[in-house]
Design an enzyme around this catalytic site. Structure first.
Site, mmCIF file in Angstrom:
data_model
loop_
_atom_site.group_PDB
_atom_site.id
_atom_site.type_symbol
_atom_site.label_atom_id
_atom_site.label_comp_id
_atom_site.label_asym_id
_atom_site.label_seq_id
_atom_site.Cartn_x
_atom_site.Cartn_y
_atom_site.Cartn_z
ATOM 1 N N CYS A 68 -50.246 -23.171 0.670
ATOM 2 C CA CYS A 68 -49.017 -23.167 -0.127
ATOM 3 C C CYS A 68 -47.985 -24.087 0.540
ATOM 4 O O CYS A 68 -47.732 -23.963 1.739
ATOM 5 C CB CYS A 68 -48.482 -21.744 -0.207
ATOM 6 S SG CYS A 68 -46.876 -21.645 -0.983
ATOM 7 N N CYS A 74 -40.907 -20.140 3.511
ATOM 8 C CA CYS A 74 -40.747 -18.895 2.741
ATOM 9 C C CYS A 74 -41.206 -17.714 3.586
ATOM 10 O O CYS A 74 -42.178 -17.816 4.307
ATOM 11 C CB CYS A 74 -41.605 -19.034 1.487
ATOM 12 S SG CYS A 74 -42.131 -17.504 0.717
ATOM 13 N N CYS A 156 -45.825 -19.421 -6.978
ATOM 14 C CA CYS A 156 -46.385 -18.717 -5.819
ATOM 15 C C CYS A 156 -47.864 -18.451 -6.086
ATOM 16 O O CYS A 156 -48.210 -17.860 -7.116
ATOM 17 C CB CYS A 156 -45.641 -17.415 -5.581
ATOM 18 S SG CYS A 156 -46.458 -16.354 -4.381
ATOM 19 N N GLN A 279 -49.237 0.483 -6.544
ATOM 20 C CA GLN A 279 -49.788 -0.468 -5.579
ATOM 21 C C GLN A 279 -49.811 -1.866 -6.185
ATOM 22 O O GLN A 279 -50.155 -2.018 -7.357
ATOM 23 C CB GLN A 279 -51.210 -0.060 -5.177
ATOM 24 C CG GLN A 279 -51.270 1.216 -4.370
ATOM 25 C CD GLN A 279 -50.701 1.076 -2.968
ATOM 26 O OE1 GLN A 279 -50.237 0.011 -2.557
ATOM 27 N NE2 GLN A 279 -50.706 2.164 -2.230
ATOM 28 N N TYR A 309 -46.774 12.796 -2.249
ATOM 29 C CA TYR A 309 -46.287 11.422 -2.467
ATOM 30 C C TYR A 309 -47.116 10.789 -3.601
ATOM 31 O O TYR A 309 -47.801 9.783 -3.408
ATOM 32 C CB TYR A 309 -46.376 10.585 -1.188
ATOM 33 C CG TYR A 309 -45.861 11.292 0.058
ATOM 34 C CD1 TYR A 309 -44.506 11.246 0.380
ATOM 35 C CD2 TYR A 309 -46.727 12.020 0.868
ATOM 36 C CE1 TYR A 309 -44.035 11.894 1.515
ATOM 37 C CE2 TYR A 309 -46.260 12.679 1.996
ATOM 38 C CZ TYR A 309 -44.926 12.610 2.319
ATOM 39 O OH TYR A 309 -44.466 13.259 3.432
ATOM 40 N N CYS A 401 -49.804 2.583 4.761
ATOM 41 C CA CYS A 401 -49.565 1.131 4.760
ATOM 42 C C CYS A 401 -48.937 0.712 6.086
ATOM 43 O O CYS A 401 -48.452 -0.403 6.207
ATOM 44 C CB CYS A 401 -48.649 0.750 3.590
ATOM 45 S SG CYS A 401 -47.083 1.608 3.615
#
Ligand SMILES: C[S@@+](CC[C@H](N)C(=O)[O-])C[C@H]1O[C@@H](n2cnc3c(N)ncnc32)[C@H](O)[C@@H]1O
Length: 447
Positions: A68, A74, A156, A279, A309, A401
């Site tokens: 990219c 970025c 992107c 997700q 959760y 995560c």
């Protein structure tokens, strides 16, 4: 500014490479294990420092060319300079290190990281801050690492491809419409952020415009929708009146169409509202969901599954055919609303949801045979741990995560009578240092 040569030993949390100069630990962004780099020290503390690469003297064999053009500017990804296979191995190392240092485990049953076949165009949610320049041009993109400087991004390679037309069109519309863009320094203006959410499974896109003050019209929504009238199913204004880094506020106004899109996972259909968590990588969450289903098939039918959760009810609904009753617990009211609708559209009437903090609700629940934990990055709290100790669910599936908080919670679970059967990393976020894990805990001695 001090300059020195450094051999990079490994990757650490936050995605930096790390090496030693004598006893000094030095963290270097964009470096790769095996590199010999010339660095400038940018910041030095007593035991550690941060460096910046001036030159790669000997490149690591794990290096590749970033694909990219925005990569080094970025802040969206950190690991494009590492070949994909090596990224998967390094993520495994990050988990191993966290479990070793924080939980003191050195014989971790850690499986290989499940990667993507094509690790591109996976993000089903893009959130872009905006700015209007003095010449009235609008820029939108991502914040440069650790700053509030927006890097203007036309395209992107990690977003769903079907977002591109809507994004390019929105840029033109917002420019022409002279919508005032929020300036956080002056606390002036209205539009804060443009978010797109969608699904490659159902081919739907939802546009969410976050504003500082209620401002937007149906006319503007219709103009934005024209970026892809076939796919866009709704345009929502989300009002966030606070001076905060949090993107979404609490009030939603549907400007056009519906305030949610549909997603599909393993044959189940999910309503996902403008601000509800889901997700970001649909192919990978589907793989993890399949692993979860395989586990439930092995355990066979149980009385009670608790999904703490629970978001819009993904793991609750996946559990429905394997238990007499399922209880989901979720703090976000809009997500709970979506979750109840998801129960209805999938006709799984043995699932209920309790809205509130898991810390307060879990202690009120009856013993689960299986407990699912899928907390935010900070992990589980003391009352959830107390609930586990009081009820001793025979199986816990912990989706995380954040390896450091997983390691902290694992240490506590092990001290309280659990073994890790295995931990499986999933690459939900290719080309970043983030990694998702699925861990199966079993109570020693069974029920
Ligand atoms: C990582 S997401 C998991 C959602 C869901 N399991 C899924 O896979 O789609 C974490 C969820 O926990 C919710 N949450 C955050 N803090 C919470 C708390 N203290 N009690 C209950 N839910 C919470 C968030 O709103 C979010 O929906």
């Amino acid at each position: 500014m001090k300059s020195l040569k450094l051999r990079i030993k490994k990757m650490v949390q936050k995605g930096f490479g790390m090496g030693y100069s004598g006893k000094l630990v030095i963290f270097v962004p964009y470096s790769v294990p095996g590199d010999l780099v010339k660095i400038n020290i940018k910041e030095q503390k007593k035991d550690y420092a941060f460096g910046e690469i001036e030159d790669v003297i000997e490149p690591s064999p794990l290096r590749t060319d970033p694909f990219c053009p925005y990569f080094y500017d970025c802040g969206g990804c950190q690991w494009q300079m590492i070949d994909y296979k090596s990224q998967l191995n390094l993520k495994k190392d990050l988990i191993y290190d966290a479990m070793n240092h924080i939980a003191g485990i050195n014989n971790l049953p850690l499986q290989d990281t499940q990667g993507m076949e094509t690790p591109l165009h996976y993000r089903n949610k893009v959130q872009l801050p905006l700015k209007r320049l003095k010449n009235r041009k609008i820029i939108m993109g991502f914040y440069r690492y650790n700053t509030h400087h927006i890097v203007d991004i036309e395209k992107c390679p990690l977003h769903l491809e079907q977002f591109q037309n809507v994004l390019s069109h929105a840029r033109t519309v917002l420019q022409e419409e002279r919508v005032t863009i929020y300036d956080e320094v002056k606390d002036w203006g209205k539009l804060r952020n443009l978010t797109l959410r969608g699904s490659s499974q159902t081919d739907e896109i939802l546009i969410v415009l976050v504003t500082r003050r209620k401002m937007l019209s149906r006319t503007l929504a219709e103009k934005l929708r024209a970026g892809d009238p076939e796919r866009v199913v709704g345009v929502v204004e989300n009002l966030n009146e606070e001076k905060t880094n949090r993107i979404f506020g609490t009030k939603n106004f549907t400007l056009w169409g519906r305030p949610y899109y549909y997603e599909k996972i393993l044959g189940l259909k999910f309503i996902i509202g403008a601000t509800s968590f889901f997700q970001v990588n649909t192919p990978m969450i589907s793989k993890m969901a399949q692993q979860f289903i395989n586990e439930l098939k092995d355990i066979n039918y149980v009385d009670h599954i608790v999904d703490a959760y629970s978001g819009v009810g993904l793991f609750s609904l996946l559990s429905s055919s394997f238990a007499r009753r399922v209880t989901g617990v979720e703090i976000s009211a809009p997500a709970v609303k979506d979750a109840f609708k998801n129960v209805e559209i999938n006709e799984q009437m043995n699932v209920i949801f309790r809205e509130g903090d898991a810390e307060e609700i879990l202690p009120e629940l009856e013993k689960p045979d299986i407990l699912i934990l899928d907390p935010p990055r900070k992990g589980i709290g003391p009352n959830v741990i107390k609930f586990i100790n009081n009820t001793k669910p025979p199986y816990i599936f912990y989706i995380s995560c954040n390896p450091p908080t997983l390691a902290r919670d694992t240490k506590i679970l092990i001290e309280n009578g659990y073994d890790i059967e295995y931990i499986k990393p999933y690459d939900f976020f290719p080309h970043t240092f983030h990694v998702e894990t699925f861990t199966k805990f079993v109570l020693k001695g069974g029920k």
